[in-house]
Write a protein that holds these residues in place. Structure first.
Motif, PDB file in Angstrom:
ATOM      1  N   SER A   1       2.037 -73.697  71.112  1.00 26.12           N
ATOM      2  CA  SER A   1       3.482 -73.789  70.906  1.00 26.12           C
ATOM      3  C   SER A   1       4.024 -75.203  70.990  1.00 26.12           C
ATOM      4  N   THR A   2       3.165 -76.178  71.268  1.00 28.57           N
ATOM      5  CA  THR A   2       3.625 -77.557  71.450  1.00 28.57           C
ATOM      6  C   THR A   2       3.059 -78.442  70.345  1.00 28.57           C
ATOM      7  N   PRO A   3       3.887 -78.877  69.387  1.00 31.23           N
ATOM      8  CA  PRO A   3       3.385 -79.695  68.263  1.00 31.23           C
ATOM      9  C   PRO A   3       2.607 -80.926  68.694  1.00 31.23           C
ATOM     10  N   ALA A   4       3.084 -81.611  69.742  1.00 33.31           N
ATOM     11  CA  ALA A   4       2.397 -82.824  70.186  1.00 33.31           C
ATOM     12  C   ALA A   4       0.992 -82.517  70.683  1.00 33.31           C
ATOM     13  N   LEU A   5       0.835 -81.389  71.368  1.00 29.55           N
ATOM     14  CA  LEU A   5      -0.485 -81.007  71.867  1.00 29.55           C
ATOM     15  C   LEU A   5      -1.382 -80.525  70.727  1.00 29.55           C
ATOM     16  N   GLN A   6      -0.796 -79.869  69.740  1.00 29.62           N
ATOM     17  CA  GLN A   6      -1.579 -79.446  68.579  1.00 29.62           C
ATOM     18  C   GLN A   6      -2.122 -80.658  67.835  1.00 29.62           C
ATOM     19  N   ALA A   7      -1.287 -81.667  67.666  1.00 29.44           N
ATOM     20  CA  ALA A   7      -1.718 -82.883  66.977  1.00 29.44           C
ATOM     21  C   ALA A   7      -2.816 -83.586  67.772  1.00 29.44           C
ATOM     22  N   TYR A   8      -2.645 -83.632  69.076  1.00 25.37           N
ATOM     23  CA  TYR A   8      -3.648 -84.289  69.915  1.00 25.37           C
ATOM     24  C   TYR A   8      -4.961 -83.521  69.876  1.00 25.37           C
ATOM     25  N   GLN A   9      -4.885 -82.193  69.835  1.00 27.41           N
ATOM     26  CA  GLN A   9      -6.090 -81.372  69.729  1.00 27.41           C
ATOM     27  C   GLN A   9      -6.856 -81.680  68.443  1.00 27.41           C
ATOM     28  N   ARG A  10      -6.115 -81.831  67.351  1.00 21.50           N
ATOM     29  CA  ARG A  10      -6.779 -82.141  66.081  1.00 21.50           C
ATOM     30  C   ARG A  10      -7.473 -83.495  66.155  1.00 21.50           C
ATOM     31  N   GLU A  11      -6.818 -84.456  66.789  1.00 18.57           N
ATOM     32  CA  GLU A  11      -7.428 -85.773  66.941  1.00 18.57           C
ATOM     33  C   GLU A  11      -8.665 -85.688  67.832  1.00 18.57           C
ATOM     34  N   ALA A  12      -8.573 -84.891  68.903  1.00 15.62           N
ATOM     35  CA  ALA A  12      -9.711 -84.730  69.805  1.00 15.62           C
ATOM     36  C   ALA A  12     -10.879 -84.063  69.081  1.00 15.62           C
ATOM     37  N   ALA A  13     -10.577 -83.071  68.246  1.00 15.58           N
ATOM     38  CA  ALA A  13     -11.625 -82.405  67.475  1.00 15.58           C
ATOM     39  C   ALA A  13     -12.304 -83.386  66.529  1.00 15.58           C
ATOM     40  N   ASP A  14     -11.521 -84.270  65.929  1.00 11.96           N
ATOM     41  CA  ASP A  14     -12.101 -85.285  65.042  1.00 11.96           C
ATOM     42  C   ASP A  14     -13.041 -86.211  65.816  1.00 11.96           C
ATOM     43  N   ARG A  15     -12.652 -86.527  67.055  1.00 12.29           N
ATOM     44  CA  ARG A  15     -13.509 -87.390  67.876  1.00 12.29           C
ATOM     45  C   ARG A  15     -14.812 -86.667  68.253  1.00 12.29           C
ATOM     46  N   LEU A  16     -14.710 -85.376  68.519  1.00 11.13           N
ATOM     47  CA  LEU A  16     -15.914 -84.601  68.818  1.00 11.13           C
ATOM     48  C   LEU A  16     -16.841 -84.556  67.604  1.00 11.13           C
ATOM     49  N   ILE A  17     -16.257 -84.363  66.428  1.00 16.38           N
ATOM     50  CA  ILE A  17     -17.064 -84.346  65.207  1.00 16.38           C
ATOM     51  C   ILE A  17     -17.761 -85.692  65.015  1.00 16.38           C
ATOM     52  N   ALA A  18     -17.036 -86.779  65.275  1.00 18.08           N
ATOM     53  CA  ALA A  18     -17.630 -88.112  65.136  1.00 18.08           C
ATOM     54  C   ALA A  18     -18.776 -88.304  66.130  1.00 18.08           C
ATOM     55  N   ALA A  19     -18.568 -87.833  67.370  1.00 16.28           N
ATOM     56  CA  ALA A  19     -19.612 -87.967  68.389  1.00 16.28           C
ATOM     57  C   ALA A  19     -20.839 -87.139  68.016  1.00 16.28           C
ATOM     58  N   ALA A  20     -20.605 -85.922  67.524  1.00 14.35           N
ATOM     59  CA  ALA A  20     -21.721 -85.066  67.114  1.00 14.35           C
ATOM     60  C   ALA A  20     -22.447 -85.658  65.915  1.00 14.35           C
ATOM     61  N   ALA A  21     -21.687 -86.174  64.942  1.00 18.92           N
ATOM     62  CA  ALA A  21     -22.296 -86.769  63.746  1.00 18.92           C
ATOM     63  C   ALA A  21     -23.144 -87.979  64.114  1.00 18.92           C
ATOM     64  N   GLN A  22     -22.664 -88.769  65.068  1.00 22.55           N
ATOM     65  CA  GLN A  22     -23.430 -89.943  65.486  1.00 22.55           C
ATOM     66  C   GLN A  22     -24.755 -89.535  66.121  1.00 22.55           C
ATOM     67  N   ALA A  23     -24.701 -88.525  66.990  1.00 28.63           N
ATOM     68  CA  ALA A  23     -25.928 -88.062  67.641  1.00 28.63           C
ATOM     69  C   ALA A  23     -26.902 -87.470  66.624  1.00 28.63           C
ATOM     70  N   LEU A  24     -26.392 -86.699  65.698  1.00 22.97           N
ATOM     71  CA  LEU A  24     -27.252 -86.077  64.680  1.00 22.97           C
ATOM     72  C   LEU A  24     -27.829 -87.123  63.732  1.00 22.97           C
ATOM     73  N   ALA A  25     -27.034 -88.138  63.426  1.00 24.42           N
ATOM     74  CA  ALA A  25     -27.524 -89.214  62.550  1.00 24.42           C
ATOM     75  C   ALA A  25     -28.645 -89.989  63.220  1.00 24.42           C
ATOM     76  N   GLU A  26     -28.488 -90.263  64.522  1.00 25.42           N
ATOM     77  CA  GLU A  26     -29.546 -90.951  65.262  1.00 25.42           C
ATOM     78  C   GLU A  26     -30.826 -90.120  65.252  1.00 25.42           C
ATOM     79  N   ARG A  27     -30.655 -88.830  65.420  1.00 22.54           N
ATOM     80  CA  ARG A  27     -31.798 -87.914  65.437  1.00 22.54           C
ATOM     81  C   ARG A  27     -32.555 -87.943  64.104  1.00 22.54           C
ATOM     82  N   ALA A  28     -31.788 -87.967  63.007  1.00 21.56           N
ATOM     83  CA  ALA A  28     -32.388 -87.901  61.683  1.00 21.56           C
ATOM     84  C   ALA A  28     -32.742 -89.273  61.113  1.00 21.56           C
ATOM     85  N   GLY A  29     -32.248 -90.327  61.759  1.00 21.80           N
ATOM     86  CA  GLY A  29     -32.512 -91.664  61.257  1.00 21.80           C
ATOM     87  C   GLY A  29     -31.758 -91.990  59.991  1.00 21.80           C
ATOM     88  N   VAL A  30     -30.527 -91.479  59.875  1.00 22.33           N
ATOM     89  CA  VAL A  30     -29.684 -91.745  58.705  1.00 22.33           C
ATOM     90  C   VAL A  30     -28.354 -92.315  59.161  1.00 22.33           C
TER      91      VAL A  30
END
Length: 223
Positions: free
Chosen positions: A137-166
């Motif tokens: 119900s809080t727009p500011a928290l929804q926006a922050y959640q989306r940003e946090a999710a993007d950061r999680l995706i970036a962190a996961a992508a970095q770890a997976l890229a290191e694993r695959a060597g790409v």
């Protein structure tokens, strides 16, 4: 609102050699976040000022911002613990899906264990439901959640890229990271649905785990 210790999922990553100064800082950070969360649940996010949170904790507003860069991060700092856990995706001996499921299971177990330890488990469930409602119900928290999710995706992508060597921005680690982080949304939604059904903490853990594993099966077998 009755005072209840909030589930400390962030404490899953305490270093064994933690020094007294670091422990003092960690406990203050936790107290700031927990106090803010209780105040937001009681009065609403927009109605609470950071200065009030500082006063309630006996510190200055500047101290609050030294620990949390934004008001939104006071209530959504648990994502940092998840981001730290995602480093396990780089482990070549552990399948990425299995690693993600282990992190999710650990977070769910911490939450349901906290519920089991409360004198009033119904009130504990109500708090979690109110927390979810506050986020939705809080727009500011929804926006922050989306940003946090993007950061999680970036962190996961970095770890997976290191694993695959790409490269981190290669299509394969990026789409894999997006899919894996989507499991957190499944767990969050499942929690809300099953909490509303009045399940015990043990039943809740089993029901949510079952939903997450159903979603994981789709990732494992492919669309």
């Amino acid at each position: 609102m009755r005072a209840v210790d909030w589930p400390m999922l962030r404490d899953q990553h305490i270093p064994e050699d933690e020094r007294p100064r670091e422990r003092k800082k960690r406990l203050l950070r936790r107290r700031l976040s927990d106090t803010a969360t209780r105040m937001f649940l009681e009065r609403g996010f927009d109605a609470v000022r950071v200065t009030e949170i500082a006063e309630a904790c006996g510190v200055t507003e500047k101290t609050v911002y030294n620990y949390f860069p934004t008001k939104e991060s006071l209530i959504l700092d648990l994502w940092e613990s998840t981001a730290a856990s995602l480093r396990t995706l780089a482990d070549p001996t552990l399948p990425p899906l299995q690693a993600a499921l282990a992190i999710l299971s650990g977070e769910l177990t911490a939450l349901t264990s906290w519920m089991s330890a409360q004198d009033d488990q119904g009130h504990a469930a109500e708090l979690i439901l109110r927390f979810g409602a506050l986020l939705r119900s809080t727009p500011a928290l929804q926006a922050y959640q989306r940003e946090a999710a993007d950061r999680l995706i970036a962190a996961a992508a970095q770890a997976l890229a290191e694993r695959a060597g790409v490269a981190q921005d290669a299509p394969e680690p990026r789409i894999a990271a997006i899919a894996l982080i989507g499991l957190w949304q499944i767990q969050f939604q499942s929690l809300g649905r099953h909490l509303a059904a009045g399940l015990t903490p043990a039943q809740l853990r089993d029901a949510v785990n079952a939903d997450v594993h159903r979603a994981a099966t789709v990732l494992d077998t492919g669309l």
